[in-house]
Design a protein around this motif. Structure first.
Motif, short mmCIF file in Angstrom:
data_model
loop_
_atom_site.label_atom_id
_atom_site.label_comp_id
_atom_site.label_asym_id
_atom_site.label_seq_id
_atom_site.Cartn_x
_atom_site.Cartn_y
_atom_site.Cartn_z
N ASP A 132 -11.13 -4.00 5.68
CA ASP A 132 -11.78 -3.45 4.66
C ASP A 132 -11.40 -3.82 3.24
O ASP A 132 -11.86 -3.17 2.08
N LEU A 133 -10.23 -4.33 2.91
CA LEU A 133 -9.65 -4.84 1.81
C LEU A 133 -10.61 -5.69 1.12
O LEU A 133 -11.12 -6.61 1.77
N PRO A 134 -10.73 -6.00 -0.25
CA PRO A 134 -11.40 -6.79 -0.91
C PRO A 134 -10.62 -8.21 -0.69
O PRO A 134 -9.32 -8.19 -1.20
N ILE A 135 -11.28 -9.12 -0.55
CA ILE A 135 -10.68 -10.52 -0.13
C ILE A 135 -11.64 -11.63 -0.87
O ILE A 135 -12.79 -11.41 -0.88
N TYR A 180 -1.34 -6.15 -14.90
CA TYR A 180 -1.82 -6.96 -13.82
C TYR A 180 -0.46 -7.31 -12.92
O TYR A 180 0.28 -7.77 -13.42
N LEU A 181 -0.63 -6.87 -11.62
CA LEU A 181 0.30 -7.31 -10.71
C LEU A 181 -0.16 -8.28 -9.72
O LEU A 181 -1.13 -8.11 -9.19
N MET A 182 0.63 -9.50 -9.80
CA MET A 182 0.28 -10.43 -8.78
C MET A 182 1.60 -10.81 -7.84
O MET A 182 2.65 -11.01 -8.40
N CYS A 183 1.36 -10.42 -6.60
CA CYS A 183 2.45 -10.62 -5.68
C CYS A 183 1.90 -11.87 -4.59
O CYS A 183 0.78 -12.29 -4.37
N GLN A 184 2.85 -12.09 -3.90
CA GLN A 184 3.06 -12.95 -2.75
C GLN A 184 3.05 -12.48 -1.36
O GLN A 184 3.64 -11.31 -1.43
N ILE A 215 0.74 -1.26 -0.23
CA ILE A 215 -0.03 0.20 0.01
C ILE A 215 0.86 1.20 -0.07
O ILE A 215 0.67 2.19 -0.76
N ALA A 216 2.23 1.32 0.70
CA ALA A 216 2.71 2.38 0.79
C ALA A 216 3.62 2.60 -0.38
O ALA A 216 4.10 3.58 -0.94
N ALA A 217 3.62 1.56 -1.25
CA ALA A 217 4.42 1.80 -2.49
C ALA A 217 3.45 2.12 -3.61
O ALA A 217 4.07 2.36 -4.67
N GLY A 218 2.12 2.37 -3.23
CA GLY A 218 1.32 3.01 -4.20
C GLY A 218 0.05 2.16 -4.58
O GLY A 218 -0.67 2.67 -5.43
N TRP A 219 0.01 1.06 -4.17
CA TRP A 219 -1.37 0.03 -4.61
C TRP A 219 -2.13 0.06 -3.58
O TRP A 219 -2.10 -0.89 -2.54
N ASN A 220 -3.22 0.98 -3.79
CA ASN A 220 -4.07 1.07 -2.56
C ASN A 220 -5.33 0.08 -3.08
O ASN A 220 -5.45 -0.17 -3.93
N GLY A 221 -5.57 -0.46 -1.77
CA GLY A 221 -6.71 -1.45 -2.04
C GLY A 221 -6.64 -2.76 -2.53
O GLY A 221 -7.27 -3.09 -3.44
N PRO A 222 -5.35 -3.27 -2.54
CA PRO A 222 -5.06 -4.62 -3.23
C PRO A 222 -6.16 -5.65 -2.82
O PRO A 222 -6.41 -5.73 -1.59
N ARG A 223 -6.26 -6.57 -3.73
CA ARG A 223 -7.36 -7.76 -3.54
C ARG A 223 -6.52 -8.91 -3.05
O ARG A 223 -5.32 -9.35 -3.62
N LEU A 224 -6.84 -9.66 -1.85
CA LEU A 224 -6.34 -10.74 -1.22
C LEU A 224 -6.90 -12.02 -2.21
O LEU A 224 -8.08 -11.98 -1.96
N PHE A 225 -6.27 -13.15 -2.32
CA PHE A 225 -6.69 -14.31 -2.61
C PHE A 225 -5.98 -15.24 -1.61
O PHE A 225 -5.03 -15.71 -1.43
#
Length: 219
Positions: free
Chosen positions: A42-45, A75-79, A19-29
């Motif tokens: 409140d993040l989308p999960i 599209y960014l996918m991270c771990q 989030i600090a790097a600029g990706w607000n509201g990332p979705r969690l899987f």
């Protein structure tokens, strides 16, 4: 971001960094029984109803990202065991893409791929021996091609270890088969922080699994 329970959790630190790097509201899987602090509630999960394993969760997550936003440029996918350089998103929005045709851009670069190289994007050609799925960025075109390719589709059925892992191997092999470049960035914009692995019980974030040239911020 894909996530699963760990003996030593890193999810909150990784999320705060993303989030600090600029990706607000990332979705969690999220795999079952993943713990999440209240500040991230409140993040989308997307919750998995049973344990899927690293590759299935990752592949389904990418498919969902595309179907939710089919016109996105990237599209960014991270771990969940990665921290990110502050300013990464802004920097990448200015510098992507490094070529007209791209397979993937890995913003995590292990030590042995970065030594002695100048700043910028570099192509790696290792096929199945590719290393490091911490943070992959796909273009719209490349993501559609990957998701539809037999190497990805058949991995769960025919891949080693029941097709539950080897994300980086699949991506590297696909880039090789499709004759598309697998880019890394020097310096690494991501650092591996996991002291335990959800896949390899004896693995830690040391040696080649760390990025020796990781920068805490970039502009």
């Amino acid at each position: 971001m894909t996530t699963a329970p760990r003996a030593r959790p890193t999810l909150e630190r990784s999320l705060a960094s993303l989030i600090a790097a600029g990706w607000n509201g990332p979705r969690l899987f999220a795999e079952p029984h993943t713990a999440l602090q209240e500040r991230f509630a409140d993040l989308p999960i997307t919750w998995r109803d049973r344990k899927l394993g690293a590759f299935p969760n990752w592949y389904l997550g990418l498919s969902e990202l595309y179907l939710r936003e089919p016109l996105a440029d990237a599209y960014l996918m991270c771990q969940d065991d990665a921290i990110f350089a502050e300013g990464s998103r802004s920097y990448l929005e200015q510098h992507l893409w490094p070529a007209a045709e791209v397979g993937v851009v890995s913003i995590y670069t292990p030590t042995h791929w970065s030594r002695g190289r100048p700043c910028g994007f570099h192509v790696e050609r290792h096929g199945w021996a590719s290393w490091g799925a911490l943070a992959y960025i796909f273009s719209n075109k490349s993501l559609r091609a990957l998701l539809a390719h037999p190497l990805a589709i058949e991995h769960r059925r025919l891949g080693p270890a029941g097709g539950l892992r080897n994300i980086d191997s699949v991506v590297g092999a696909w880039c090789q088969a499709a004759e598309l470049p697998y880019f890394v960035h020097v310096p690494s914009l991501v650092q591996h922080i996991g002291e335990t692995s959800t896949i390899w019980t004896s693995a830690g974030a040391n040696g080649g699994r760390r990025a020796s040239d990781f920068v805490p911020r970039i502009s």
